[in-house]
Design a protein around this motif. Sequence first.
Motif: not given
Lengths: 276, 370
Positions: A207-212, A214-225
């Motif tokens: 969950l912490v990894t997911s939260q981090v 979710a706020t990272l623009d570089a990870a925008a591709a995986v954010r919806p999942y």
Amino acid sequence: MITVELAKLFRRPRTYVITGLLCALPFIVAVFLATTRVPPPPGQGGAFLSAVLSNGALYPAAAMALVMPVFLPVSVAVLAGDAVAGEATAGTLRYLLVRPVGRTRLLVAKLVSLVVFVLFAIVAVLVTAYVTGLALFGSEPSAGVALPADVTSLSGVTITPAGLALRMAGTVAYIVISMLSVAAIALFLSTVTDSGLGAAMGALAVLVTSQVLATLDAAAAVRPYLPTRYWLAWIDFFRDPVLWRDIERGAGIQLVYLGALLLAAWAAFVTRDVAN
Amino acid sequence: MGARGTVVSSQARRRWLVVLVAVVLLGSVPVLLALRPAGAGTMDPGTLRARMAGSGGQAFHGYAQSNGLLPVPALPGLSDVTSLVSGVTEMRTWYASAERWRVDVVRGAGETDLYQVGDAQVVWESAAGQLTRIVGAQPVRLPRGADLTPPVLGARLLALATEEAPGAGDRFEVLRGKRVAGIDAVGLRIVPATVGTTVAYVDVWAEPGTGLPLQVEITARGGSRPVFVTRFLEVDLSAPEDSVLTPPVPGPGVGSVVTDTSDLLAAANRLGRGWLPERLGGFERQDTPVAAAGVYGTGLARFVVARLPGGAGNRAYEQVRTFGTPAGDDAAVLPTGLLTVGAVRAGRGVYLIAGLVEPAVIERVARELS
């Protein structure tokens, strides 16, 4: 089997301790707010906290925003992580399975027990927050009618008490679904380790990894999942018209995680060698 | 036994295979949906341009998102404006006609809603619990979220490109179709020929039947990827319900204030207290009712100059100087690839300059103002 698990849930003091702690956080915040009357600056602080000073009927929503990001998932992860691994550590899992109890049935019973806990905890937080909100912030009765006053939505439109009840019901349902995926992660880890703490920590790490991310623009591709991406989408119940987009996506992604992880938990647990 | 496997281990393998297949199936759904080929619709650029320009009467409602990648720092008192080009803006929009529409800018636990009701506008700020009714036309105002919806931005950029002097040489090219919000959209590329602009090209995708812009991308000169994108994620080309377009009414928890635009313009003139020349950096000034602010240039090569009073002006100047480069003793320029921002200290105030123009233009303007 389900009855046994539910009885066990409500017999254990830890259920009430965790629920009490969950209810305590909004209560403490309400006391500070009511004493100082200093709301968070506009647009900052917890959701709805500025609005509750003028109408305590909205405090249950503010309470949900307070417990949702950290407290509630931690509680669910701790309980779910302990569900199977705790039995293994205590040495009761082997005796449980010696009885004519299917492993799949046991998993389902554990999950049902977790759902009931989440519902119990959320309803407890909502009820105590409602009472706290009305007692500390008040609610102006509308035109002499002994009903709670109307509240204002995020869009400035009035929500009637009936509308507020419906939106709160939607909020509860959405949060339960969101917490089920947390429970599923911890339950799966609980089937592959004998350490309840390890399973809970593993779920929290996810969950912490997911939260981090979710706020990272570089990870925008995986954010919806990401499992936590839509956790706060229940706030959209308080817009007018209700913004269903994120609520639908959030519920969908949680159900996908729930299905996949329960399937993995089933695959791991059904053929697991229970030695201790 | 271990090497050959047991009945139990083969059952375990089968179960894990079921899990794997289920996960792959579930995970592949969004990928497959995204990879669906868009319809190969195409249209003559002139027809498409005319259709886009005439789409102002098309009703719609939907959910749009803009994403700006410009590294603009938050300027004091203007952070709401700078965030529009340097971050993500989520918008809900309902449009019945030019006189009746609503755009909500949605943030975590709040929103700013703008209603157009006839010739008045109503702004709802959830964070402040405040309704503001603005009466009268607003010939000059700051950019806002509602300007970034694809139909509004697309129409504005198209109008700017087509207002170029005849023979300026702007090119209009047809792009490959693209699926936007579930609609097979047709695309048009605008390649400005104007000297001095930072815009390499603007791509607009529109619904083929009505010409309603659904996605707009702006790419800066020297760049290969768009630095600003706005697009519909959901759109419905039917008229919104009337109740949605009715602003909230003042009541408990909803404060209210009425502002007349003539008061705003007078206040702006009073605060800015300054004089702007008719020509700056080689560009003509356009008519504006505010003496302290002016728009210069034509087409996509245009910039705005505003004189800010003491405190706010100095804070803005310091920000531009910190993140940008000095352009003389009392001037600084901040290039971001697409948008160029400049600040000039002059007397007791500061001139703030911003536009889709090359840094050299802003430096020239800064020298003339200082």
